[in-house]
Scaffold this motif. Sequence first.
Motif, PDB file in Angstrom:
ATOM      1  N   ARG B  98       0.792  -1.103   0.056  1.00 55.22           N
ATOM      2  CA  ARG B  98      -0.079  -0.078   0.072  1.00 55.22           C
ATOM      3  C   ARG B  98       0.880   1.137   0.007  1.00 55.22           C
ATOM      4  O   ARG B  98       1.849   1.140   0.535  1.00 55.22           O
ATOM      5  N   ILE B  99       0.480   2.176  -0.515  1.00 54.37           N
ATOM      6  CA  ILE B  99       1.054   3.704  -0.730  1.00 54.37           C
ATOM      7  C   ILE B  99       1.231   4.446   0.406  1.00 54.37           C
ATOM      8  O   ILE B  99       0.135   4.653   0.923  1.00 54.37           O
ATOM      9  N   ALA B 100       2.463   4.337   1.117  1.00 52.53           N
ATOM     10  CA  ALA B 100       2.477   5.459   2.249  1.00 52.53           C
ATOM     11  C   ALA B 100       2.611   6.661   1.782  1.00 52.53           C
ATOM     12  O   ALA B 100       2.823   7.094   0.716  1.00 52.53           O
ATOM     13  N   ARG B 101       2.535   7.735   2.813  1.00 56.50           N
ATOM     14  CA  ARG B 101       2.280   8.922   2.436  1.00 56.50           C
ATOM     15  C   ARG B 101       3.702   9.443   2.960  1.00 56.50           C
ATOM     16  O   ARG B 101       4.557   9.165   3.505  1.00 56.50           O
ATOM     17  N   GLY B 102       4.097  11.063   2.131  1.00 59.23           N
ATOM     18  CA  GLY B 102       5.075  11.563   2.432  1.00 59.23           C
ATOM     19  C   GLY B 102       6.365  11.063   1.809  1.00 59.23           C
ATOM     20  O   GLY B 102       7.551  11.552   2.287  1.00 59.23           O
ATOM     21  N   LEU B 103       6.284  10.017   0.854  1.00 55.84           N
ATOM     22  CA  LEU B 103       7.420   9.626   0.199  1.00 55.84           C
ATOM     23  C   LEU B 103       7.986  10.307  -0.824  1.00 55.84           C
ATOM     24  O   LEU B 103       7.002  10.554  -1.805  1.00 55.84           O
ATOM     25  N   ASP B 104       9.191  10.635  -0.913  1.00 57.50           N
ATOM     26  CA  ASP B 104       9.720  11.341  -2.057  1.00 57.50           C
ATOM     27  C   ASP B 104      10.762  10.508  -2.781  1.00 57.50           C
ATOM     28  O   ASP B 104      11.846  10.400  -2.178  1.00 57.50           O
ATOM     29  N   LEU B 105      10.517   9.879  -3.747  1.00 53.93           N
ATOM     30  CA  LEU B 105      11.672   9.031  -4.562  1.00 53.93           C
ATOM     31  C   LEU B 105      11.998   9.495  -5.874  1.00 53.93           C
ATOM     32  O   LEU B 105      11.248  10.254  -6.556  1.00 53.93           O
ATOM     33  N   PRO B 106      13.386   9.687  -6.212  1.00 52.13           N
ATOM     34  CA  PRO B 106      13.514  10.222  -7.420  1.00 52.13           C
ATOM     35  C   PRO B 106      12.972   9.311  -8.698  1.00 52.13           C
ATOM     36  O   PRO B 106      12.918   7.978  -8.679  1.00 52.13           O
ATOM     37  N   ALA B 107      12.694  10.148  -9.794  1.00 52.59           N
ATOM     38  CA  ALA B 107      12.060   9.699 -10.796  1.00 52.59           C
ATOM     39  C   ALA B 107      12.849   8.520 -11.469  1.00 52.59           C
ATOM     40  O   ALA B 107      12.497   7.455 -12.172  1.00 52.59           O
ATOM     41  N   LEU B 108      14.075   9.133 -11.795  1.00 49.96           N
ATOM     42  CA  LEU B 108      14.981   8.194 -12.599  1.00 49.96           C
ATOM     43  C   LEU B 108      16.046   7.501 -11.706  1.00 49.96           C
ATOM     44  O   LEU B 108      16.648   7.939 -10.650  1.00 49.96           O
ATOM     45  N   PRO B 109      16.518   6.380 -12.027  1.00 52.35           N
ATOM     46  CA  PRO B 109      17.394   5.591 -11.124  1.00 52.35           C
ATOM     47  C   PRO B 109      18.671   6.322 -10.990  1.00 52.35           C
ATOM     48  O   PRO B 109      19.276   6.708 -11.976  1.00 52.35           O
ATOM     49  N   ARG B 110      19.177   6.538  -9.681  1.00 52.72           N
ATOM     50  CA  ARG B 110      20.572   7.383  -9.451  1.00 52.72           C
ATOM     51  C   ARG B 110      21.734   6.542  -9.718  1.00 52.72           C
ATOM     52  O   ARG B 110      22.619   6.872 -10.081  1.00 52.72           O
ATOM     53  N   ALA B 111      21.687   5.187  -9.789  1.00 54.15           N
ATOM     54  CA  ALA B 111      22.772   4.404  -9.529  1.00 54.15           C
ATOM     55  C   ALA B 111      23.276   3.785 -11.039  1.00 54.15           C
ATOM     56  O   ALA B 111      24.465   3.668 -11.278  1.00 54.15           O
ATOM     57  N   ARG B 112      22.202   3.751 -11.944  1.00 55.53           N
ATOM     58  CA  ARG B 112      22.336   3.355 -13.185  1.00 55.53           C
ATOM     59  C   ARG B 112      23.399   4.173 -14.205  1.00 55.53           C
ATOM     60  O   ARG B 112      22.922   5.477 -14.089  1.00 55.53           O
ATOM     61  N   ARG B 113      24.180   3.615 -14.553  1.00 52.73           N
ATOM     62  CA  ARG B 113      25.388   4.465 -15.702  1.00 52.73           C
ATOM     63  C   ARG B 113      24.890   4.285 -17.100  1.00 52.73           C
ATOM     64  O   ARG B 113      24.510   3.167 -17.494  1.00 52.73           O
TER      65      ARG B 113
END
Lengths: 468, 590
Positions: B98-113
């Motif tokens: 279930r979707i929790a509130r107040g989550l802020d996740l980056p749209a694009l994967p940060r680690a991928r090169r």
Amino acid sequence: MSIVEYRSATSARGGLVLMRGVPGVAAGSRVLLRDAAGGRRNGVVLRVSSEAVLVQVFEGTDGLDLEHTWARFLDEPYRLAVSRELLGRVFNGLGQPRDGRPPLIARERRDVNGAPINPTARAYPREFIQTGISAIDGMNALTRGQKLPIFSGGGLPHNRLAAQIVRQARLIGEEAGQFVVVFAAFGISNAEARFFQESLEDSGALTRTVMFLNLADEPVIERLLTPRAALTAAEYLAFELGYHVLVVMTDMTAYCEALREVAVQRGDVPARRGYPGYLYSDLAELYERAGRIRERSGSITLIPVLSMPADDITHPVPDLTGYITEGQIVLARELANQGIYPPVAVLPSLSRLMKDGVGRDHTREDHPQVASQLFASYARAQEVRRLAAIIGAEDLAEGERRYLAFAEAFEHRFVQQGEDEERSVIDTLELAWELLSLLPREQLTRVSEAELARHYKASANPSALAPP
Amino acid sequence: MGYVIEVNGPIVRLHLPAATIGEQVRVGALGLAGEVIAREGDEAVAQMYEHTDGLRAGEAAEGLRRPLTVELGPGLLGTLYDGLQRPLTELRAASGDRIARGLDLPALPRARRWPFSPRLAAGARLNGGEVLGTVQETASIEHRILVPPDVRGELLELAPPGEYTVTEGIARVRQDDGRIRQLMLSHRWPVRTPRPYRYRDHAVLPLITGQRILDTFYPLLKGGKAAIPGPFGAGKTVLQQQIARWCNAQIVVFVGCGERGNELTDVLDFMPRLTDPYSGRPLLERTLLVANTSNMPVVAREASVYVGITLAEYYRDQGYDVVMLADSTSRWAEALREVAGRLGQMPVEEGYPAYLGSRLAAFYERAGRVQTLAGGYGSVTLIGTVSPPGGDFSEPVTRHTKEIVQTFWALSRELADARHYPAVDWVESFCGDVTAAARWWTTNVDAGWQAARAEALALLAASAELTRIVNLVGVEALSAEQRWTLEAAALIKEGVLQQSALDPVDSHAAPAKQYLLLRAMLDIHAQGMRALGLGVPVRRLLELPLLVEARRWKGHYGSEEVEALRARVASIPQVFEALVRTHQAPDARG
């Protein structure tokens, strides 16, 4: 939990109480009220500001005054106690026992509002549920995790149909008794509630049923909570305990009317027919709690029952419901008047998930094509009927008269069945072929030649001779 | 820092001096996300993207000094986002089923090169929208790394070929104002501001969807606007899925706005299994999904269509033809209405605010074929579904939409009830671009296309008229020619217009097959008319096995068997000639 009681109501009307000078109240939190007579009422905070708090009182505001109304603000949302012991119990619309037994001893209390399922966590419903009812299994099949409402009208046997589905629903190849039932009733009569109770008792299903009842003569505002309490119970049974849960909610129109009543009191801008603009979102929050979740064994299959005011399918309640649910089973007064039970009008009925739950790996290979052919042929038969009503059946061409015979047989043998008659899906398909064989073979274009060769019964159709 | 004054469902009043309209806010202990929509004195009114249960007056609120933006860069394709561009798969990893509130996740994967190949060299003069270099995002799509549209200046430094993450600097620019700015593989863009282009050009090519009723009868141009209105159960979802699956655009953006959760699951389940008919690669490699199901908060639903169209414009700016499907614009309009209602704004029609029409028009105006800032051509084709209450096309959203779009694919309950799919009503639908589409069909398929289309529509209209007569006085009252016209119209309906999405052969029909099928039915009609003129009784015509056979051709001949179909169609006259001969030889009649 706050132990401070406030007596600062400044207005009370239509189920809403406005209180001033209450600091730090959280939106959506639960309220306990005490009235002049010492009676206790339940409420929930609708709106907060630094000056005032608006409380919705589930038992209504009748008998309240401003001077002797005391409120205690509990710093938590409205919760339902859940445990395995829910099964076999009867609750009121707020989740309090109404079967004379003590409250549940629960390990856990859950927020009745739930939280939206992440779409990536959902598993798609693909398992065919056999209801034993030809009009449903054959043409509008139900799958596990689907939400399929019954659109009905006053005086039609929707509750009998719902009860029959509850009694007969099973997965092919599994034993009966797999389903547990959550039954939520709001705004229905005592007689209707008793009918359900007895029907479940007769089939021995009462011990695997939870009931939430808010009857016609009980507080209207309480109805806003009843489906939420029921779905909270269903979610616990399905996703914690792994049961397959069949939820029947009746009558959704009564729920929506309660919502409208409160919206008008709050001064919300009305959208259609006085219903608030958020009716769609509100219904979606309820209906979308059905479904399956990946890597969890249980499921929630939801059958909301609603009466269409004046049999009008474009009324906001059936209309918005139809946009959220995966199809609908529509009952027709014309069929009921002819004594046909269940009076399912197959043409406006639809099951959106049927395509993935029937056919080769689920029921039988020819099922999708047979269903499509039945729809097409019956639609054609209805056209012929309209024509016959104008020019008389005698003036119809021979081919057209066979459609009339087909329509009669379809309604009286396929749609009609006994209230305790359980047909396997194979029986339903065989019956369908028998009826389709009343029609000229070359007009059955929705089924393949191979299927025709296998199932078409030429003997049933003496006039299907070689061309002249 | 500000604080909460009042909470009313998704609308929150904040003490937040100096807040800008459109500014993002974080509210309360959970950090709920929202957007400022009005200012009054020191107070700001914000609409919240997340449920506000539990929020109290006095809790802290913070303005983020930026509007709602999306992150643009490699890694968008194949991802499922919510209405605020949060990746739902990662969201599930972070907060469960279930979707929790107040989550802020980056749209694009940060680690991928990503393997970056530069196209420019240091010292070059840079304008916004130019292509710095490329990244092979998926096997079928080359991602062109664009200079953000608001950057102009001199390229001081550009990274050599190599692998970079979306947040590593790959270029340094001295802007015209003298400031040095670092560029990355990704940049952000505010969703409510259309991305700029050089100029808007005419749409010229039809979008081929493989659906006969669409391509042949009511075509849509690449860069055009279309609406699919229809009551529930009329097959909107399947039609859209067919378009997403078969259309010849390079990128498809699908926005599920306020629709069913299970339907989305269906899309997520079947998409990875489908292959793009043009590249042979998985369809997901050219697809972007934005989903805000009906039970997710209403304000994020309003934002989701803007997130979707901005993503579409971004790929357009790279020079691609993009199709965006918005399902459904009615849910979006209802979200507008819900917020307007909570703000106590004066409703004009059925509770909708007065600005409904202008918002809809401005949104659809973001479609179009343009010359991009980089100099190439790209297009956004916008297809919005409409869910009119009760199937009533005179309601405000359908009515406004009808005035805006060029192509209107009206779904009908009567057709759906008779299981005539796709249930696109040939009377209610319209297309304003037939002449432009005809140029393409003439060049690429057959010069007779436009005439054939018109002839078929005339036949269908004639048959509707005749059906009314039949319903009054019976089929016997019709002349032989009229009965044959009825039969020809039935042939067109069953043999051409009806097309099953589930039929493996006929789910998609190439333009040549579409045209041949239509030609065949028209030929049968014409040949029959001729035979009637030569005295063949209509009864004999109606008994022809050819009529049954012709209805099965669509499922018998695949798009790659066009030549076999062409041969079969060419032999139609022989059937009628034989019939005429039998009829005219007196001793041959029994």
